[in-house]
Design a protein around this motif. Structure first.
Motif, PDB file in Angstrom:
ATOM      1  N   LEU A   1       0.844  -1.190   0.000  1.00  0.00           N
ATOM      2  CA  LEU A   1       0.000   0.000   0.000  1.00  0.00           C
ATOM      3  C   LEU A   1       0.881   1.241   0.000  1.00  0.00           C
ATOM      4  CD1 LEU A   1      -2.729   1.489   0.281  1.00  0.00           C
ATOM      5  CD2 LEU A   1      -2.473   1.252   2.766  1.00  0.00           C
ATOM      6  N   VAL A   2       0.718   2.064  -1.021  1.00  0.00           N
ATOM      7  CA  VAL A   2       1.492   3.293  -1.156  1.00  0.00           C
ATOM      8  C   VAL A   2       0.589   4.489  -0.866  1.00  0.00           C
ATOM      9  CG1 VAL A   2       2.835   4.758  -2.701  1.00  0.00           C
ATOM     10  CG2 VAL A   2       2.974   2.274  -2.913  1.00  0.00           C
ATOM     11  N   ALA A   3       1.057   5.371   0.026  1.00  0.00           N
ATOM     12  CA  ALA A   3       0.369   6.642   0.254  1.00  0.00           C
ATOM     13  C   ALA A   3       1.434   7.702   0.453  1.00  0.00           C
ATOM     14  CB  ALA A   3      -0.555   6.560   1.461  1.00  0.00           C
ATOM     15  N   GLY A   4       1.838   8.279  -0.650  1.00  0.00           N
ATOM     16  CA  GLY A   4       2.775   9.391  -0.647  1.00  0.00           C
ATOM     17  C   GLY A   4       2.098  10.537  -1.371  1.00  0.00           C
ATOM     18  N   THR A   5       2.751  11.079  -2.391  1.00  0.00           N
ATOM     19  CA  THR A   5       2.080  12.079  -3.213  1.00  0.00           C
ATOM     20  C   THR A   5       0.846  11.484  -3.876  1.00  0.00           C
ATOM     21  OG1 THR A   5       4.179  13.188  -3.628  1.00  0.00           O
ATOM     22  CG2 THR A   5       2.365  13.697  -5.118  1.00  0.00           C
ATOM     23  N   GLY A   6       0.976  10.236  -4.346  1.00  0.00           N
ATOM     24  CA  GLY A   6      -0.143   9.489  -4.904  1.00  0.00           C
ATOM     25  C   GLY A   6      -0.497   8.324  -3.999  1.00  0.00           C
ATOM     26  N   SER A   7      -1.468   7.516  -4.419  1.00  0.00           N
ATOM     27  CA  SER A   7      -1.826   6.334  -3.634  1.00  0.00           C
ATOM     28  C   SER A   7      -2.176   5.186  -4.568  1.00  0.00           C
ATOM     29  CB  SER A   7      -3.009   6.631  -2.702  1.00  0.00           C
ATOM     30  OG  SER A   7      -4.181   6.901  -3.444  1.00  0.00           O
ATOM     31  N   VAL A   8      -1.845   3.969  -4.121  1.00  0.00           N
ATOM     32  CA  VAL A   8      -2.153   2.765  -4.887  1.00  0.00           C
ATOM     33  C   VAL A   8      -1.952   1.560  -3.983  1.00  0.00           C
ATOM     34  CG1 VAL A   8       0.211   2.434  -5.748  1.00  0.00           C
ATOM     35  CG2 VAL A   8      -1.714   1.539  -7.075  1.00  0.00           C
TER      36      VAL A   8
ATOM     37  N   GLY B   1      -4.192   8.308 -10.540  1.00  0.00           N
ATOM     38  CA  GLY B   1      -3.688   9.651 -10.799  1.00  0.00           C
ATOM     39  C   GLY B   1      -4.547  10.719 -10.152  1.00  0.00           C
ATOM     40  N   TRP B   2      -4.004  11.936 -10.116  1.00  0.00           N
ATOM     41  CA  TRP B   2      -4.666  13.020  -9.390  1.00  0.00           C
ATOM     42  C   TRP B   2      -6.029  13.386  -9.955  1.00  0.00           C
ATOM     43  CZ3 TRP B   2      -6.071  17.497 -11.815  1.00  0.00           C
ATOM     44  CH2 TRP B   2      -5.453  17.782 -13.036  1.00  0.00           C
ATOM     45  N   LEU B   3      -6.209  13.250 -11.273  1.00  0.00           N
ATOM     46  CA  LEU B   3      -7.464  13.676 -11.884  1.00  0.00           C
ATOM     47  C   LEU B   3      -8.593  12.679 -11.624  1.00  0.00           C
ATOM     48  CD1 LEU B   3      -8.920  15.718 -13.684  1.00  0.00           C
ATOM     49  CD2 LEU B   3      -8.160  14.403 -15.674  1.00  0.00           C
ATOM     50  N   LEU B   4      -8.263  11.388 -11.652  1.00  0.00           N
ATOM     51  CA  LEU B   4      -9.294  10.355 -11.567  1.00  0.00           C
ATOM     52  C   LEU B   4      -9.358   9.648 -10.221  1.00  0.00           C
ATOM     53  CD1 LEU B   4      -8.773   8.736 -15.096  1.00  0.00           C
ATOM     54  CD2 LEU B   4     -10.446  10.468 -14.414  1.00  0.00           C
ATOM     55  N   GLY B   5      -8.415   9.906  -9.354  1.00  0.00           N
ATOM     56  CA  GLY B   5      -8.445   9.169  -8.096  1.00  0.00           C
ATOM     57  C   GLY B   5      -7.362   9.600  -7.128  1.00  0.00           C
ATOM     58  N   ASP B   6      -6.541   8.629  -6.712  1.00  0.00           N
ATOM     59  CA  ASP B   6      -5.482   8.847  -5.710  1.00  0.00           C
ATOM     60  C   ASP B   6      -6.038   9.292  -4.365  1.00  0.00           C
ATOM     61  OD1 ASP B   6      -3.504   7.979  -7.329  1.00  0.00           O
ATOM     62  OD2 ASP B   6      -2.444   9.870  -7.504  1.00  0.00           O
TER      63      ASP B   6
ATOM     64  N   VAL C   1       0.641  -6.840   4.935  1.00  0.00           N
ATOM     65  CA  VAL C   1       0.499  -5.553   4.262  1.00  0.00           C
ATOM     66  C   VAL C   1       1.765  -4.756   4.540  1.00  0.00           C
ATOM     67  CG1 VAL C   1      -0.788  -3.393   4.116  1.00  0.00           C
ATOM     68  CG2 VAL C   1      -2.010  -5.544   4.497  1.00  0.00           C
ATOM     69  N   VAL C   2       2.391  -4.269   3.485  1.00  0.00           N
ATOM     70  CA  VAL C   2       3.576  -3.433   3.633  1.00  0.00           C
ATOM     71  C   VAL C   2       3.198  -2.007   3.261  1.00  0.00           C
ATOM     72  CG1 VAL C   2       5.930  -2.980   2.858  1.00  0.00           C
ATOM     73  CG2 VAL C   2       5.145  -5.344   3.145  1.00  0.00           C
ATOM     74  N   LEU C   3       3.468  -1.080   4.173  1.00  0.00           N
ATOM     75  CA  LEU C   3       3.130   0.323   3.984  1.00  0.00           C
ATOM     76  C   LEU C   3       4.320   1.076   3.401  1.00  0.00           C
ATOM     77  CD1 LEU C   3       1.325   0.933   7.407  1.00  0.00           C
ATOM     78  CD2 LEU C   3       0.337   0.156   5.229  1.00  0.00           C
ATOM     79  N   ILE C   4       4.040   1.888   2.392  1.00  0.00           N
ATOM     80  CA  ILE C   4       5.087   2.616   1.672  1.00  0.00           C
ATOM     81  C   ILE C   4       4.645   4.063   1.513  1.00  0.00           C
ATOM     82  CG2 ILE C   4       6.463   2.697  -0.454  1.00  0.00           C
ATOM     83  CD1 ILE C   4       5.517  -0.240  -0.949  1.00  0.00           C
ATOM     84  N   GLY C   5       5.527   5.003   1.789  1.00  0.00           N
ATOM     85  CA  GLY C   5       5.218   6.404   1.551  1.00  0.00           C
ATOM     86  C   GLY C   5       5.106   7.209   2.828  1.00  0.00           C
ATOM     87  N   SER C   6       5.277   8.516   2.697  1.00  0.00           N
ATOM     88  CA  SER C   6       5.383   9.406   3.855  1.00  0.00           C
ATOM     89  C   SER C   6       4.126   9.434   4.714  1.00  0.00           C
ATOM     90  CB  SER C   6       5.714  10.828   3.380  1.00  0.00           C
ATOM     91  OG  SER C   6       4.729  11.290   2.459  1.00  0.00           O
ATOM     92  N   LEU C   7       2.942   9.310   4.099  1.00  0.00           N
ATOM     93  CA  LEU C   7       1.714   9.374   4.894  1.00  0.00           C
ATOM     94  C   LEU C   7       1.509   8.136   5.753  1.00  0.00           C
ATOM     95  CD1 LEU C   7      -1.067  10.976   2.661  1.00  0.00           C
ATOM     96  CD2 LEU C   7       0.105  11.962   4.619  1.00  0.00           C
ATOM     97  N   THR C   8       2.183   7.034   5.423  1.00  0.00           N
ATOM     98  CA  THR C   8       1.975   5.790   6.163  1.00  0.00           C
ATOM     99  C   THR C   8       2.892   5.652   7.369  1.00  0.00           C
ATOM    100  OG1 THR C   8       3.611   4.441   4.954  1.00  0.00           O
ATOM    101  CG2 THR C   8       1.430   4.681   3.946  1.00  0.00           C
ATOM    102  N   GLU C   9       3.801   6.595   7.559  1.00  0.00           N
ATOM    103  CA  GLU C   9       4.784   6.453   8.626  1.00  0.00           C
ATOM    104  C   GLU C   9       4.122   6.508   9.999  1.00  0.00           C
ATOM    105  OE1 GLU C   9       7.583   9.563   7.926  1.00  0.00           O
ATOM    106  OE2 GLU C   9       8.384   8.641   6.103  1.00  0.00           O
ATOM    107  N   ALA C  10       4.577   5.643  10.896  1.00  0.00           N
ATOM    108  CA  ALA C  10       4.071   5.645  12.263  1.00  0.00           C
ATOM    109  C   ALA C  10       4.502   6.933  12.961  1.00  0.00           C
ATOM    110  CB  ALA C  10       4.603   4.436  13.027  1.00  0.00           C
ATOM    111  N   GLY C  11       3.669   7.378  13.898  1.00  0.00           N
ATOM    112  CA  GLY C  11       4.022   8.573  14.657  1.00  0.00           C
ATOM    113  C   GLY C  11       3.332   9.830  14.174  1.00  0.00           C
ATOM    114  N   ASN C  12       2.650   9.763  13.019  1.00  0.00           N
ATOM    115  CA  ASN C  12       1.834  10.905  12.614  1.00  0.00           C
ATOM    116  C   ASN C  12       0.369  10.460  12.602  1.00  0.00           C
ATOM    117  OD1 ASN C  12       0.735  10.368   9.781  1.00  0.00           O
ATOM    118  ND2 ASN C  12       2.905   9.989   9.417  1.00  0.00           N
ATOM    119  N   PRO C  13      -0.577  11.367  12.736  1.00  0.00           N
ATOM    120  CA  PRO C  13      -1.986  10.975  12.859  1.00  0.00           C
ATOM    121  C   PRO C  13      -2.478  10.107  11.710  1.00  0.00           C
ATOM    122  CG  PRO C  13      -1.722  13.278  13.454  1.00  0.00           C
ATOM    123  CD  PRO C  13      -0.397  12.825  12.899  1.00  0.00           C
TER     124      PRO C  13
END
Length: 323
Positions: free
Chosen positions: A119-126, A143-148, A253-265
C-alpha cells in the motif's frame, strides 16, 4: 554479489551486498527516473549511483541485480531500454538488467513473504496485490485527476477545499484553514478566496500535496476538520488494501510512503483501520535499495530459510544511511 537500485524522482540509491547480507557499498545521486527527467540525464544519475556502490569492485562479480522504479512500464519504450542497457554495460555490469515497480521493491523491503499487499500513500496512492514477489493486480493509483484518494495530493486538496468553505462562511475557520492561508500568503489579503484559488491553480496539481503536513499537524492538535480528512483518507486506503489482499487469508500488508509512517496521525489511524479490518501482519518499507538487493538474491537462493536469513541481515535493522 547482489545489487539493488531504488530509482526515484529526487534520488537514486544503490546497494551492493553479498549473500551473507554484508553491505559492500552504497551510492546515492540525483533523480534517475526517466518518467520525471530527461532519459539521458536519468541514466547518468543511475550510473553514478552504481559506480559509487561498486567502489572499484569488479562489476562482473555481480550475479544478480534488481532496479525498482515508479512507472516501470516506461522501460517498455525501446529507446529507453537501449539507453539504460548501454549505461548498464558501460558501468561494467554483465548480469541482466531487471526492472520492477517501486511497489514490488517496497513489498520486499517490508517482508520476505511472497504474497500480500503493498500500500502506497505518498504524493499518490495505490495498492498492489503481490503474488510470488511480483505485481499481480493494481487497485487505485488512477492519478490526481481520476483518483489517488487518501494520497498526499488528495489530503492537501481537501485541506484547501475546507479552507475555501471556511472563507465563504459554510464551515468554521479552524487552525487548519489558518495554516493553509499562511502557506499561500493569504492571511492579510482582502480577497482571500481569490488568492487561494489563484495561487493553488498556478502550481502543478500534485503540488497540493504540500498542504498534507498541515493536516497531520492540525489533526494531532485536535482540529476536527483535519481529523475528518484523516478519517476519510484512511477509509479509502483500507478499501483498496482489502481489495488487494483480503484480510481473512492472513496476508501481510507493507506500507510505503510518507503518509503511512508511524508517529503521525495519518499513519497511526491507518494502522488502526487496517487492524480493525482484520489485517494484523503490518510492516513498513524503510529501504527500497535493500529490498531490491534482496529480490535480486531470490534468483540465486532457492532455499526459503536462506532467503529469510538474508532478509533479516539486510533489512531487520535501521535503514541504510547513504553518503
Amino acid at each position: 554479489m547482489i545489487l539493488g537500485v531504488d530509482i526515484g524522482g529526487t534520488s537514486s540509491r544503490a546497494l551492493l551486498a553479498d549473500l551473507d547480507g554484508t553491505r559492500l557499498g552504497t551510492g546515492r545521486t540525483g533523480g534517475g527516473n526517466p518518467n520525471s527527467h530527461a532519459p539521458a540525464q536519468a541514466a547518468a544519475e543511475v550510473a553514478g549511483a552504481l559506480k559509487a556502490a561498486l567502489d572499484g569492485r569488479d562489476p562482473a562479480g555481480v550475479a544478480a541485480a534488481v532496479v525498482g522504479m515508479a512507472g516501470a512500464s516506461k522501460m517498455s519504450d525501446p529507446e529507453i531500454v537501449a539507453l539504460f542497457t548501454e549505461m548498464w554495460h558501460g558501468v561494467g555490469l554483465r548480469c541482466p538488467l531487471r526492472v520492477v515497480t517501486d511497489c514490488e521493491v517496497g513489498f520486499a523491503a517490508g517482508t520476505p513473504k511472497p504474497n500480500g499487499a503493498a500500500l502506497v500513500a505518498g504524493t499518490g496512492s495505490v495498492a498492489m496485490r503481490i503474488v510470488d514477489h511480483r505485481m499481480a493486480a493494481i487497485f487505485g493509483g488512477n492519478g490526481w485527476l481520476l483518483g489517488d484518494e487518501g494520497s498526499g495530493y488528495w489530503v492537501g486538496r481537501e485541506a484547501v477545499r475546507a479552507t475555501l468553505k471556511a472563507i465563504e462562511g459554510r464551515a468554521p475557520l479552524t487552525a487548519l484553514s489558518r495554516a493553509v492561508l499562511t502557506e499561500v500568503g493569504g492571511t492579510d489579503s482582502a480577497d482571500r478566496r481569490r488568492l487561494v484559488i489563484t495561487r493553488c491553480n498556478a502550481d502543478e496539481p500534485v503540488r497540493l500535496a504540500r498542504f498534507a503536513p498541515l493536516v497531520s499537524t492540525a489533526a494531532a492538535e485536535g482540529d476536527e476538520i483535519a481529523q475528518d480528512i484523516v478519517r476519510r483518507g484512511v477509509l479509502h486506503l483500507v478499501d483498496i488494501t482489502f481489495a488487494a489482499a483480503p484480510a481473512a487469508d492472513g496476508s501481510p500488508v507493507v506500507l510505503i510512503g510518507s503518509l503511512t509512517e508511524a508517529g503521525n496521525p495519518f499513519g497511526d489511524a491507518l494502522r488502526v483501520g487496517l487492524s480493525a479490518n482484520g489485517f494484523h501482519d503490518i510492516s513498513e518499507a524503510t529501504d527500497g535499495a535493500a529490498g531490491a538487493a534482496w529480490l535480486a538474491a531470490t534468483e540465486l537462493l532457492p532455499d526459503e530459510a536462506q532467503r529469510r536469513a538474508l532478509h533479516s541481515a539486510l533489512l531487520a535493522h535501521p535503514p541504510i544511511v547513504f553518503s
